[in-house]
Design a protein around this motif. Structure first.
Motif, short mmCIF file in Angstrom:
data_model
loop_
_atom_site.label_atom_id
_atom_site.label_comp_id
_atom_site.label_asym_id
_atom_site.label_seq_id
_atom_site.Cartn_x
_atom_site.Cartn_y
_atom_site.Cartn_z
N UNK A 137 0.59 -1.26 0.19
CA UNK A 137 0.27 -0.19 -0.21
C UNK A 137 1.17 1.65 -0.10
N UNK A 138 2.07 1.15 1.10
CA UNK A 138 3.00 2.29 0.25
C UNK A 138 3.48 3.02 -0.27
N UNK A 139 3.79 0.83 -1.28
CA UNK A 139 4.58 1.15 -2.47
C UNK A 139 4.19 2.57 -3.18
N UNK A 140 2.62 1.86 -3.20
CA UNK A 140 1.34 2.28 -4.40
C UNK A 140 1.76 4.15 -3.44
N UNK A 141 1.61 4.75 -2.18
CA UNK A 141 1.15 6.02 -2.27
C UNK A 141 2.63 7.10 -3.39
N UNK A 142 3.75 6.14 -2.98
CA UNK A 142 5.47 6.81 -2.96
C UNK A 142 5.45 6.93 -4.74
N UNK A 143 4.30 5.99 -4.89
CA UNK A 143 4.16 6.08 -6.78
C UNK A 143 3.64 7.31 -7.69
N UNK A 144 2.09 6.70 -6.96
CA UNK A 144 1.58 7.97 -7.11
C UNK A 144 2.10 9.65 -6.98
N UNK A 174 -11.72 -6.98 0.76
CA UNK A 174 -11.28 -6.39 0.70
C UNK A 174 -9.50 -5.49 -0.01
N UNK A 175 -10.27 -4.98 -0.85
CA UNK A 175 -8.48 -4.21 -1.70
C UNK A 175 -7.90 -3.53 -0.44
N UNK A 176 -6.45 -3.99 -0.85
CA UNK A 176 -5.59 -3.16 -0.56
C UNK A 176 -4.99 -1.84 -0.48
N UNK A 177 -5.11 -1.35 -2.05
CA UNK A 177 -5.31 -0.05 -2.09
C UNK A 177 -6.63 0.56 -2.47
N UNK A 178 -6.82 2.10 -2.57
CA UNK A 178 -8.54 2.61 -2.89
C UNK A 178 -8.60 2.16 -4.62
N UNK A 179 -9.12 2.44 -5.66
CA UNK A 179 -9.08 1.93 -6.80
C UNK A 179 -8.86 3.63 -7.36
N UNK A 180 -8.93 4.40 -6.37
CA UNK A 180 -8.44 5.55 -6.65
C UNK A 180 -6.97 5.96 -7.35
N UNK A 181 -6.02 5.72 -5.65
CA UNK A 181 -5.01 5.32 -6.15
C UNK A 181 -4.89 4.63 -7.44
N UNK A 182 -5.22 3.22 -6.89
CA UNK A 182 -4.26 2.48 -7.96
C UNK A 182 -4.94 3.21 -9.73
#
Length: 235
Positions: free
Chosen positions: A159-166, A223-231
């Protein structure tokens, strides 16, 4: 397997046949000839065909569940001067006996094909219900009845990886950070840029099932690991 071996040994004793070797395919399906011990049996039998007279199985579908493979290998054994025998079915070298063993391979394959069809239908039904029927991606662990659960160690890192890339971090830097946090692959292997790139594109992480081969595209029932918006931002 113990019962099958005992049956074979008792057959040999009753028929005055000495046991030369035992080959056990533990956990490998007879629908393929690429079983480790099956291949060893054929190799050994070919090399010792002057001494080996019989290949014995508990049941013909333990030899093969494929009409093509079973018939071909049965013919190969005949060419080597070796007879195929089954504890539970009668096999002989008469014209009727040869036809009979051929029909056994037909029924073994039919049973195998019907099982596969039933399994596939069950998988498709589960997918359409929002459950996952394959191996979970990194970040999830299997739950009951096809539901995926968050891996308590890996899911927060991903989840943190997704946030960092975003947020604009380079993928290589994000991967290096994830490694430092202890993130590993499914089998404990090292996470690479390629692995991470594939993982970050997996819609399962946002709770969406996408299986084009089965025409499935729907919200997952876990339950998803990240929100669709972040994905979507990461894409």
């Amino acid at each position: 397997l113990d019962v099958q071996e005992r049956n074979c040994r008792e057959w040999c004793k009753s028929n005055g046949v000495a046991v030369d070797s035992v080959f056990v395919d533990a956990g490998e399906s007879a629908q393929t000839t690429k079983r480790t011990q099956f291949k060893e049996m054929l190799k050994y039998t070919k090399a010792n065909r002057s001494a080996v007279q019989i290949v014995l199985v508990d049941k013909i579908d333990r030899f093969s569940r494929s009409l093509k493979d079973g018939a071909t290998l049965h013919f190969t054994l005949e060419e080597w001067g070796i007879k195929l025998r089954s504890v539970k079915e009668h096999i002989d070298e008469t014209p009727f006996g040869k036809a009979n063993v051929g029909s056994m391979f037909v029924w073994a394959q039919l049973d195998n094909d019907m099982r596969r069809k039933s399994t596939t239908e069950g998988m498709v039904e589960a997918l359409h219900a929002g459950r996952w029927t394959f191996g979970p991606p990194i970040g999830y662990i299997p739950g009951s009845k096809g539901k995926l659960l968050h891996d308590p160690v890996r899911a927060p890192i991903i989840a943190a990886m997704f946030q960092k890339v975003a947020d604009g971090y380079a993928l290589a830097d994000v991967v290096a950070w994830a490694k430092a946090q202890g993130l590993t692959g499914k089998k404990g292997g090292e996470i690479t840029d390629s692995t991470a790139s594939k993982l970050l594109r997996n819609p399962l992480l946002k709770g969406w099932i996408e299986v084009p081969d089965f025409q499935v595209s729907r919200q997952a029932d876990f339950e998803p690991i990240v929100t669709p918006e972040l994905w979507n931002r990461v894409q």
